[in-house]
Design a protein around this motif. Structure first.
Motif, PDB file in Angstrom:
ATOM      1  N   GLN A 403      43.023  40.565  35.185  1.00  0.00           N
ATOM      2  CA  GLN A 403      43.224  40.390  36.419  1.00  0.00           C
ATOM      3  C   GLN A 403      41.826  40.655  37.079  1.00  0.00           C
ATOM      4  O   GLN A 403      41.620  40.287  38.250  1.00  0.00           O
ATOM      5  CB  GLN A 403      44.236  41.738  36.943  1.00  0.00           C
ATOM      6  N   GLY A 404      41.094  41.585  36.588  1.00  0.00           N
ATOM      7  CA  GLY A 404      39.476  41.753  37.284  1.00  0.00           C
ATOM      8  C   GLY A 404      38.640  40.614  36.915  1.00  0.00           C
ATOM      9  O   GLY A 404      38.011  40.369  37.837  1.00  0.00           O
ATOM     10  N   GLY A 405      38.971  39.851  35.979  1.00  0.00           N
ATOM     11  CA  GLY A 405      38.237  38.639  36.047  1.00  0.00           C
ATOM     12  C   GLY A 405      38.737  37.553  37.242  1.00  0.00           C
ATOM     13  O   GLY A 405      37.673  36.957  37.900  1.00  0.00           O
ATOM     14  N   HIS A 406      39.958  37.578  37.675  1.00  0.00           N
ATOM     15  CA  HIS A 406      40.328  36.905  38.826  1.00  0.00           C
ATOM     16  C   HIS A 406      39.806  37.339  40.091  1.00  0.00           C
ATOM     17  O   HIS A 406      39.435  36.576  40.861  1.00  0.00           O
ATOM     18  CB  HIS A 406      41.926  37.059  38.967  1.00  0.00           C
ATOM     19  N   ALA A 407      39.593  38.832  40.138  1.00  0.00           N
ATOM     20  CA  ALA A 407      38.970  39.249  41.248  1.00  0.00           C
ATOM     21  C   ALA A 407      37.507  39.042  41.378  1.00  0.00           C
ATOM     22  O   ALA A 407      37.108  38.689  42.442  1.00  0.00           O
ATOM     23  CB  ALA A 407      39.131  40.948  41.261  1.00  0.00           C
TER      24      ALA A 407
END
Length: 614
Positions: A403-407
């Motif tokens: 998810q943090g990669g998406h952010a």
């Protein structure tokens, strides 16, 4: 559900035995067959039959109230008459507001248990033999415990109560059918037929002793079951972090985003040679409205002179509830939570790790909603610049896992307009979610399981709470909305997650929690809108494992191909045998590449490799 002591409990679950005690055998057999059918439906299809359970509870409560009022009309017993009136009123309310009652079923059950406890405790003080009083007292205390547990774990309560109630109903139905058929086959002398109620002679002394022993044994079983449930509740609750007052914003906060509200020392573990501070700051949510978020700021104890470069760390999925914030965890600033954080400190970099809005601080968590995630992370870096004694450079590299990669991807998309004071030099992605809709399609094409149900709830509920056109009822099985929402209240690393898993497994035995294709309609449109479109002005580093069990490697290959096709500068690496967290853990072979690549883009000392021309 465990039935109460058989003697004058006033329990809504014991009203049918009282009403059928003197009915003709044929009526008893028919009633038994109906009740047996209801029990089989509830056990085999608990989610589908929740409405049936709700109606049964309502009717039982009404009949119990009427029976109690008629039983005590000659000799008023005011506490019981008051409770009987409340039972009648509650049953009527349940029937009138039937649709809403499904959501409130656990609360209704808890209320009935509490009321039953009052009656049982009253009986323990006023009537019966010693064994009857002991059983009434224990049953009253057990009902209080079960009522509290019903309120604490409402999602699994609805399923467990339905199943246990169904089993009890099956047994009762079988007994009634047997008694009714026996009465028809073996008529009483005089041809009238044997009713269910028989002439009861005064039991012998040995019979009374055995009955007393049975009551004491049942009281012991109730004590063991209630104590076990309470112990399990404590064990599950102990793993849930507590959101303390630091995360509650004051009544008045600055309107501008990226402003520091308050800071405090982080009491958890620190990386070697670093100080850690938690901050509360202003930001904007997924729709651009004012919000508040929290973060950790990790600073070298003896930094080199000058303004320090910044690593903006974006954490992966921890859950979507407020208490799932990483800054509430003891080890959230260590190399087990943030990759290569020790190397970053040794190089004199400052690491800023956001919780995102809605975790820690109140608000709607922007799970896989790019602008909301990215604004939280960018504003954390801007707000950290207000800390006393901290000199931060505008040079920033975004790191993110899952998810943090998406952010992190969205940070590079919006930073130029949203936080022009920051210079995003590069974006490093560890097993990132790049296209939420493509991931939803991939997950929907596989076999459904409990984990998939939980992940779906974690996506669906934040999207429904963020976008007005995403209606939860369109995607959730009727009656299951409270179960789905309750799943979003538990975090990845807390013991209570097993309750969500158990609930999902129990429901799947009936029918799926979710309806249709989640990637269609308004939800699908918003999932697609949250795929970053690019191109990125800064170079990108992407790493994943070929054994990733969460995001199929095929999606990562497609993602890299799209980046290269739109002209991005991409360095990409695949690690054999690594699962979804493989690139993140301290033993990962990727961490050296991560720090060296970040050093290159921060210092401008070289040109990062571009694998698009392999």
């Amino acid at each position: 559900m465990i039935s109460g002591p058989p003697r004058r409990t006033g329990s809504p679950w014991s009203i049918l035995p009282r009403l059928t005690s003197s009915a003709p055998p044929a009526v008893v057999a028919i009633v038994g067959a109906v009740i047996l059918t209801i029990g089989l439906l509830v056990v085999t299809r608990p989610l589908t039959s929740l409405w049936l359970l709700t109606v049964y509870i309502a009717v039982s409560a009404i009949l119990t109230g009427v029976a109690e009022l008629l039983t005590h009309r000659a000799t008023p017993h005011w506490p019981r008459r008051i409770i009987a009136t409340v039972w009648f009123a509650l049953g009527a309310v349940i029937l009138i507001g039937f649709g809403r009652t499904l959501d409130l079923l656990p609360s209704v059950l808890a209320l009935l248990l509490f009321m039953g406890a009052l009656v049982s405790l009253s009986d323990a003080l006023t009537r019966g033999t010693l064994s009857e009083r002991v059983l009434s007292a224990v049953w009253g205390a057990a009902q209080i415990v079960f009522g509290i547990l019903a309120l604490t774990w409402p999602d699994i309560t609805a399923i467990v109560v339905a199943v246990v109630f169904g089993v009890r109903t099956i047994i009762f139905g079988v007994i009634l059918v047997w008694r009714g058929l026996s009465g028809l086959v073996t008529p009483r002398a005089g041809g009238s037929g044997l009713g269910v109620s028989e002439i009861v002679s005064t039991p012998s002394r040995s019979a009374r002793a055995w009955m007393a022993t049975g009551r004491y044994a049942l009281a012991g079983v109730l004590i063991v079951v209630a104590s076990g449930g309470w112990w399990l509740n404590d064990w599950l609750a102990d793993g849930t972090p507590v959101v303390d007052a630091f995360y509650n914003p004051p009544d008045v906060v600055p309107y501008e985003h990226g402003r520091l509200i308050r800071s405090d020392v982080f009491l958890g573990q620190h990386p070697p040679g670093a100080n850690v501070t938690r901050i509360l700051y202003t930001t904007r949510d997924a729709l651009g409205q004012p919000a508040v978020a929290s973060a950790l700021v990790i600073v070298p104890e003896d930094p080199p002179p000058g303004h320090r470069p910044v690593i903006a760390w974006n954490h992966g999925t921890t859950g979507v509830a407020r208490d799932c914030a990483p800054s509430l965890r003891d080890a959230s600033a260590t190399h087990w939570a943030i990759p290569a954080v020790n190397d970053a400190i040794e190089r004199g970099w400052v690491v800023v790790a956001t919780d995102y809005s809605g975790q820690g601080a109140p608000g709607v968590f922007p799970y896989l909603i790019g602008r909301g995630e990215a604004r939280s992370s960018l504003d954390a870096v801007v707000a950290a610049r207000e800390l006393d004694g901290l000199r931060l450079s505008e040079r920033t590299v975004a790191w993110g896992h899952s998810q943090g990669g998406h952010a992190a991807l969205w940070m590079s998309q919006i930073a130029e307009d949203y936080t022009p004071e920051l210079d995003i030099r590069g974006t490093a992605l560890l097993a990132p979610v790049s296209d939420p809709r493509a991931l939803a399609d991939e997950m929907a094409s596989g076999e459904g399981d409990a984990v998939l149900s939980i992940l779906t709830a974690w996506v669906l509920v934040p999207y429904a709470d963020t976008y007005p056109d995403v209606d939860l009822s369109r995607y959730v099985t009727p009656g299951a909305a409270p179960i789905v929402r309750e799943m979003t209240q538990r975090c990845v690393d807390e013991p209570g997650l097993v309750v969500s898993v158990a609930t999902a497994i129990g429901v799947s035995e009936d029918r799926p929690l979710f309806l249709g294709d989640l990637s269609e309609g308004p939800l699908g449109d918003h999932l697609a809108d949250n795929a970053p479109s690019g191109p990125s002005k800064a170079p990108i580093l992407v790493a994943w494992g070929d054994a990733d069990e969460v995001i199929p490697p095929r999606l990562q290959h497609e993602f890299v191909s799209d980046l290269c096709a739109q002209g991005d500068r991409v360095r990409w690496v695949i690690y054999a045998g690594y699962d979804h967290r493989g690139t993140l853990v301290p033993a990962s072979r990727f961490l050296g590449l991560l720090t060296n690549w970040s050093d290159t883009v921060l210092t401008g000392s070289g040109v990062p490799l571009d694998d698009c021309h392999r």
